[in-house]
Design an enzyme around this catalytic site. Structure first.
Site, PDB file in Angstrom:
ATOM      1  N   PRO A  23      12.335 -12.259  -3.981  1.00 51.70           N
ATOM      2  CA  PRO A  23      12.654 -11.388  -5.124  1.00 51.70           C
ATOM      3  C   PRO A  23      11.824 -10.109  -5.075  1.00 51.70           C
ATOM      4  O   PRO A  23      10.596 -10.160  -4.995  1.00 51.70           O
ATOM      5  CB  PRO A  23      12.255 -12.227  -6.342  1.00 51.70           C
ATOM      6  CG  PRO A  23      11.933 -13.587  -5.837  1.00 51.70           C
ATOM      7  CD  PRO A  23      11.680 -13.496  -4.378  1.00 51.70           C
ATOM      8  N   GLU A  24      12.500  -8.972  -5.068  1.00 52.86           N
ATOM      9  CA  GLU A  24      11.818  -7.681  -5.092  1.00 52.86           C
ATOM     10  C   GLU A  24      11.928  -7.095  -6.498  1.00 52.86           C
ATOM     11  O   GLU A  24      12.515  -7.703  -7.381  1.00 52.86           O
ATOM     12  CB  GLU A  24      12.459  -6.741  -4.061  1.00 52.86           C
ATOM     13  CG  GLU A  24      12.397  -7.241  -2.627  1.00 52.86           C
ATOM     14  CD  GLU A  24      11.008  -7.139  -2.018  1.00 52.86           C
ATOM     15  OE1 GLU A  24      10.090  -6.629  -2.692  1.00 52.86           O
ATOM     16  OE2 GLU A  24      10.839  -7.568  -0.872  1.00 52.86           O
ATOM     17  N   ARG A  30      -4.976  10.223   5.167  1.00 52.32           N
ATOM     18  CA  ARG A  30      -4.654   8.833   5.509  1.00 52.32           C
ATOM     19  C   ARG A  30      -3.900   8.801   6.836  1.00 52.32           C
ATOM     20  O   ARG A  30      -3.026   9.625   7.085  1.00 52.32           O
ATOM     21  CB  ARG A  30      -3.767   8.190   4.427  1.00 52.32           C
ATOM     22  CG  ARG A  30      -4.396   8.107   3.045  1.00 52.32           C
ATOM     23  CD  ARG A  30      -5.477   7.056   2.943  1.00 52.32           C
ATOM     24  NE  ARG A  30      -5.039   5.702   3.289  1.00 52.32           N
ATOM     25  CZ  ARG A  30      -4.619   4.805   2.395  1.00 52.32           C
ATOM     26  NH1 ARG A  30      -4.550   5.123   1.114  1.00 52.32           N
ATOM     27  NH2 ARG A  30      -4.278   3.589   2.775  1.00 52.32           N
TER      28      ARG A  30
END
Ligand SMILES: [Zn+2]
Length: 273
Positions: free
Chosen positions: A2-3, A154
Protein backbone atom coordinates in the site's frame (compact mmCIF):
# COMPACT_ATOMS: atom_id res chain seq x y z
CA UNK A 1 2.50 -2.70 -1.01
CA UNK A 2 0.00 0.00 0.00
CA UNK A 3 1.39 3.37 -1.06
CA UNK A 4 0.09 6.85 -0.27
CA UNK A 5 -2.85 6.64 -2.75
CA UNK A 6 -4.00 3.31 -1.29
CA UNK A 7 -3.71 4.64 2.26
CA UNK A 8 -5.64 7.77 1.31
CA UNK A 9 -8.31 5.64 -0.39
CA UNK A 10 -8.51 3.40 2.69
CA UNK A 11 -8.91 6.42 4.96
CA UNK A 12 -11.73 7.80 2.80
CA UNK A 13 -13.34 4.36 2.73
CA UNK A 14 -13.42 3.85 6.50
CA UNK A 15 -13.96 7.39 7.83
CA UNK A 16 -17.77 7.52 7.61
CA UNK A 17 -18.14 4.13 9.22
CA UNK A 18 -15.99 4.80 12.27
CA UNK A 19 -16.38 8.46 13.30
CA UNK A 20 -18.57 9.57 16.23
CA UNK A 21 -19.60 6.05 17.18
CA UNK A 22 -19.18 4.58 20.62
CA UNK A 23 -16.49 1.90 20.69
CA UNK A 24 -17.84 -1.24 22.34
CA UNK A 25 -14.71 -3.40 22.37
CA UNK A 26 -11.34 -4.18 20.86
CA UNK A 27 -10.53 -7.77 19.94
CA UNK A 28 -6.89 -8.68 19.38
CA UNK A 29 -6.06 -12.10 18.05
CA UNK A 30 -2.36 -11.52 17.32
CA UNK A 31 -0.31 -8.72 18.86
CA UNK A 32 2.88 -9.41 16.94
CA UNK A 33 2.79 -6.84 14.16
CA UNK A 34 5.89 -4.81 13.29
CA UNK A 35 5.68 -3.48 16.84
CA UNK A 36 3.54 -5.33 19.41
CA UNK A 37 0.02 -3.95 19.78
CA UNK A 38 -0.06 -2.35 23.28
CA UNK A 39 -1.62 -4.66 25.85
CA UNK A 40 -3.93 -1.99 27.21
CA UNK A 41 -5.34 -1.03 23.80
CA UNK A 42 -8.67 -2.50 24.83
CA UNK A 43 -9.12 -0.25 27.89
CA UNK A 44 -7.72 2.72 25.92
CA UNK A 45 -10.50 2.43 23.33
CA UNK A 46 -13.49 1.07 25.25
CA UNK A 47 -16.44 3.49 25.52
CA UNK A 48 -14.54 6.22 23.65
CA UNK A 49 -15.25 7.45 20.12
CA UNK A 50 -13.15 8.71 17.22
CA UNK A 51 -13.86 12.35 16.45
CA UNK A 52 -11.49 12.78 13.48
CA UNK A 53 -9.34 10.79 11.08
CA UNK A 54 -6.53 11.87 8.80
CA UNK A 55 -3.47 10.62 6.96
CA UNK A 56 0.12 11.62 7.61
CA UNK A 57 2.54 9.96 5.18
CA UNK A 58 1.40 6.37 5.14
CA UNK A 59 -0.01 6.50 8.68
CA UNK A 60 -3.74 6.67 9.37
CA UNK A 61 -4.33 8.64 12.55
CA UNK A 62 -7.60 8.35 14.47
CA UNK A 63 -8.17 10.89 17.23
CA UNK A 64 -10.34 10.05 20.22
CA UNK A 65 -12.85 12.66 21.36
CA UNK A 66 -12.07 14.91 24.33
CA UNK A 67 -8.32 14.69 23.65
CA UNK A 68 -8.20 11.21 25.16
CA UNK A 69 -5.46 10.24 22.71
CA UNK A 70 -4.89 8.91 19.22
CA UNK A 71 -4.42 5.64 17.42
CA UNK A 72 -1.79 5.23 14.68
CA UNK A 73 -2.32 2.61 11.99
CA UNK A 74 0.22 1.59 9.35
CA UNK A 75 -0.61 -0.96 6.67
CA UNK A 76 2.98 -2.17 6.28
CA UNK A 77 3.52 -4.43 3.27
CA UNK A 78 0.15 -6.13 3.05
CA UNK A 79 -2.27 -4.61 5.59
CA UNK A 80 -5.92 -3.98 4.76
CA UNK A 81 -8.73 -2.33 6.70
CA UNK A 82 -12.38 -3.10 6.19
CA UNK A 83 -15.43 -1.56 7.81
CA UNK A 84 -18.71 -3.45 7.79
CA UNK A 85 -21.89 -4.04 9.80
CA UNK A 86 -21.85 -7.77 9.20
CA UNK A 87 -18.39 -9.31 9.15
CA UNK A 88 -18.04 -13.06 9.38
CA UNK A 89 -16.09 -14.83 12.12
CA UNK A 90 -12.43 -13.84 11.78
CA UNK A 91 -10.11 -16.19 9.95
CA UNK A 92 -6.33 -16.46 9.76
CA UNK A 93 -4.42 -13.17 9.22
CA UNK A 94 -7.35 -11.09 10.52
CA UNK A 95 -5.47 -9.81 13.52
CA UNK A 96 -7.73 -7.28 15.21
CA UNK A 97 -11.22 -5.76 15.28
CA UNK A 98 -12.54 -2.51 16.69
CA UNK A 99 -16.23 -3.14 17.40
CA UNK A 100 -18.66 -0.23 17.55
CA UNK A 101 -21.83 -0.09 19.61
CA UNK A 102 -23.97 0.15 16.46
CA UNK A 103 -22.76 -3.27 15.31
CA UNK A 104 -20.15 -2.13 12.80
CA UNK A 105 -16.59 -3.49 12.93
CA UNK A 106 -13.27 -2.13 11.69
CA UNK A 107 -11.16 -5.18 10.87
CA UNK A 108 -7.44 -5.37 10.10
CA UNK A 109 -5.96 -8.11 7.90
CA UNK A 110 -2.23 -8.44 7.29
CA UNK A 111 -0.59 -11.55 5.87
CA UNK A 112 3.01 -10.37 6.25
CA UNK A 113 2.47 -8.58 9.58
CA UNK A 114 4.67 -5.53 8.89
CA UNK A 115 1.82 -3.20 9.78
CA UNK A 116 1.26 -1.40 13.07
CA UNK A 117 -1.42 -0.41 15.56
CA UNK A 118 -0.12 1.98 18.19
CA UNK A 119 -1.55 4.56 20.57
CA UNK A 120 -0.43 7.85 22.05
CA UNK A 121 -1.89 10.28 24.55
CA UNK A 122 0.17 13.14 23.13
CA UNK A 123 -0.24 15.12 19.93
CA UNK A 124 0.40 12.48 17.23
CA UNK A 125 2.50 15.06 15.35
CA UNK A 126 5.11 14.61 18.10
CA UNK A 127 5.10 10.82 17.93
CA UNK A 128 8.52 9.34 17.24
CA UNK A 129 7.30 7.76 13.98
CA UNK A 130 5.71 10.99 12.75
CA UNK A 131 7.77 13.93 13.95
CA UNK A 132 10.68 13.57 11.50
CA UNK A 133 8.56 13.06 8.41
CA UNK A 134 9.00 15.48 5.52
CA UNK A 135 6.10 17.52 4.12
CA UNK A 136 3.03 16.03 2.49
CA UNK A 137 3.39 16.02 -1.32
CA UNK A 138 -0.23 17.19 -1.63
CA UNK A 139 0.20 19.85 1.06
CA UNK A 140 1.34 23.45 0.99
CA UNK A 141 4.99 23.01 1.96
CA UNK A 142 5.89 20.94 -1.08
CA UNK A 143 7.08 22.55 -4.32
CA UNK A 144 10.07 22.89 -6.64
CA UNK A 145 11.76 25.49 -4.48
CA UNK A 146 11.61 23.20 -1.45
CA UNK A 147 13.13 20.25 -3.35
CA UNK A 148 15.78 22.46 -4.92
CA UNK A 149 16.90 23.86 -1.56
CA UNK A 150 16.91 20.46 0.14
CA UNK A 151 18.99 18.90 -2.63
CA UNK A 152 21.89 21.34 -2.84
CA UNK A 153 25.26 19.60 -2.44
CA UNK A 154 23.52 16.21 -2.30
CA UNK A 155 24.98 13.42 -4.44
CA UNK A 156 22.13 10.99 -3.75
CA UNK A 157 20.44 9.82 -6.99
CA UNK A 158 17.23 11.76 -7.55
CA UNK A 159 15.04 8.66 -7.30
CA UNK A 160 16.37 7.81 -3.84
CA UNK A 161 16.09 11.47 -2.85
CA UNK A 162 12.36 11.76 -3.59
CA UNK A 163 11.69 8.36 -1.96
CA UNK A 164 13.26 9.52 1.33
CA UNK A 165 10.37 10.18 3.74
CA UNK A 166 12.45 12.82 5.55
CA UNK A 167 12.46 14.82 2.26
CA UNK A 168 8.85 14.18 1.27
CA UNK A 169 6.45 11.46 2.43
CA UNK A 170 4.57 8.94 0.39
CA UNK A 171 6.50 8.80 -2.89
CA UNK A 172 6.79 5.04 -3.25
CA UNK A 173 8.67 3.16 -5.93
CA UNK A 174 5.91 3.10 -8.54
CA UNK A 175 5.20 6.82 -8.22
CA UNK A 176 8.88 7.79 -8.18
CA UNK A 177 9.40 5.97 -11.49
CA UNK A 178 6.31 7.52 -13.04
CA UNK A 179 6.98 11.07 -11.83
CA UNK A 180 10.60 11.02 -13.06
CA UNK A 181 9.42 9.89 -16.49
CA UNK A 182 6.80 12.63 -16.57
CA UNK A 183 9.43 15.23 -15.64
CA UNK A 184 12.03 13.87 -18.12
CA UNK A 185 14.63 13.31 -15.40
CA UNK A 186 16.92 10.28 -15.39
CA UNK A 187 16.49 8.42 -12.06
CA UNK A 188 20.26 8.15 -11.54
CA UNK A 189 20.94 11.90 -11.77
CA UNK A 190 22.60 13.37 -8.68
CA UNK A 191 19.89 15.30 -6.84
CA UNK A 192 22.28 18.24 -6.28
CA UNK A 193 22.87 18.65 -10.02
CA UNK A 194 19.23 19.23 -11.00
CA UNK A 195 18.06 22.75 -11.83
CA UNK A 196 15.34 24.73 -10.07
CA UNK A 197 13.19 24.63 -13.24
CA UNK A 198 13.46 20.83 -13.39
CA UNK A 199 12.47 20.60 -9.73
CA UNK A 200 9.38 22.70 -10.45
CA UNK A 201 8.49 20.19 -13.13
CA UNK A 202 9.27 17.24 -10.85
CA UNK A 203 7.22 18.50 -7.92
CA UNK A 204 4.23 19.04 -10.22
CA UNK A 205 4.76 15.56 -11.71
CA UNK A 206 4.76 13.96 -8.25
CA UNK A 207 1.55 15.76 -7.31
CA UNK A 208 -0.13 14.84 -10.59
CA UNK A 209 0.92 11.18 -10.38
CA UNK A 210 -0.37 10.82 -6.82
CA UNK A 211 -3.63 12.65 -7.50
CA UNK A 212 -4.35 10.48 -10.54
CA UNK A 213 -3.73 7.38 -8.45
CA UNK A 214 -6.02 8.62 -5.67
CA UNK A 215 -8.73 9.42 -8.20
CA UNK A 216 -8.40 5.89 -9.55
CA UNK A 217 -8.48 4.79 -5.91
CA UNK A 218 -11.61 2.68 -6.03
CA UNK A 219 -10.16 0.58 -8.80
CA UNK A 220 -6.75 0.55 -7.18
CA UNK A 221 -8.10 -0.74 -3.92
CA UNK A 222 -10.28 -3.38 -5.52
CA UNK A 223 -7.41 -4.76 -7.59
CA UNK A 224 -5.11 -4.50 -4.64
CA UNK A 225 -7.56 -6.50 -2.51
CA UNK A 226 -7.57 -9.20 -5.13
CA UNK A 227 -4.04 -10.52 -4.66
CA UNK A 228 -4.37 -12.83 -7.64
CA UNK A 229 -4.37 -9.84 -9.96
CA UNK A 230 -1.05 -8.59 -8.60
CA UNK A 231 0.93 -6.70 -9.74
CA UNK A 232 -1.85 -5.35 -11.89
CA UNK A 233 -3.25 -2.59 -9.76
CA UNK A 234 -3.31 0.76 -11.51
CA UNK A 235 -1.15 -0.90 -14.15
CA UNK A 236 -3.00 0.29 -17.19
CA UNK A 237 -2.18 3.85 -16.18
CA UNK A 238 1.54 3.22 -15.68
CA UNK A 239 3.92 4.57 -18.32
CA UNK A 240 7.25 3.08 -17.19
CA UNK A 241 6.89 1.02 -14.00
CA UNK A 242 6.91 -2.72 -14.78
CA UNK A 243 7.31 -2.00 -18.52
CA UNK A 244 11.03 -2.72 -18.97
CA UNK A 245 11.83 -3.66 -22.58
CA UNK A 246 8.52 -2.29 -23.83
CA UNK A 247 8.46 0.79 -26.07
CA UNK A 248 8.50 4.25 -24.50
CA UNK A 249 5.04 5.77 -24.96
CA UNK A 250 6.64 9.05 -26.06
CA UNK A 251 9.47 8.03 -28.42
CA UNK A 252 9.10 4.28 -28.96
CA UNK A 253 12.57 3.29 -27.72
CA UNK A 254 12.72 0.20 -25.48
CA UNK A 255 12.58 1.17 -21.78
CA UNK A 256 15.62 0.27 -19.69
CA UNK A 257 15.54 -1.42 -16.29
CA UNK A 258 18.17 -1.01 -13.57
CA UNK A 259 18.21 -1.63 -9.80
CA UNK A 260 18.52 1.22 -7.31
CA UNK A 261 18.66 0.33 -3.62
CA UNK A 262 17.38 -3.07 -4.67
CA UNK A 263 14.23 -1.57 -6.18
CA UNK A 264 13.12 -1.70 -9.78
CA UNK A 265 13.86 1.43 -11.78
CA UNK A 266 12.58 1.74 -15.36
CA UNK A 267 13.24 4.74 -17.57
CA UNK A 268 13.70 5.92 -21.14
CA UNK A 269 17.34 6.63 -22.05
CA UNK A 270 16.10 8.93 -24.80
CA UNK A 271 13.44 11.01 -22.98
CA UNK A 272 15.03 11.22 -19.52
CA UNK A 273 18.35 12.99 -18.99
ZN1 LIG B 1 11.27 7.89 -24.71
Amino acid sequence: MPELPEVETTLRGISNGILHKKIKSFDCRDRSLRWPIPKNMSSFLKNENFESAYRRGKYIILNLANKKGSVLIHLGMSGKLRISPNLKQPVKHEHWDINFADGWTLRYTDIRKFGALLKTKQDPANHVLIKNLGPEPLGNGFNGEYLFKKSRKRTLPIKNFIMDSKIVVGVGNIYANEALFMAGIRPTRKSGSISRAKYDLLSRSIVMTLKEAIEAGGTTLRDYTNAKEAPGYFKKELKVYDRAGEPCLTCGKALKEIRQSNRQTVYCTNCQS
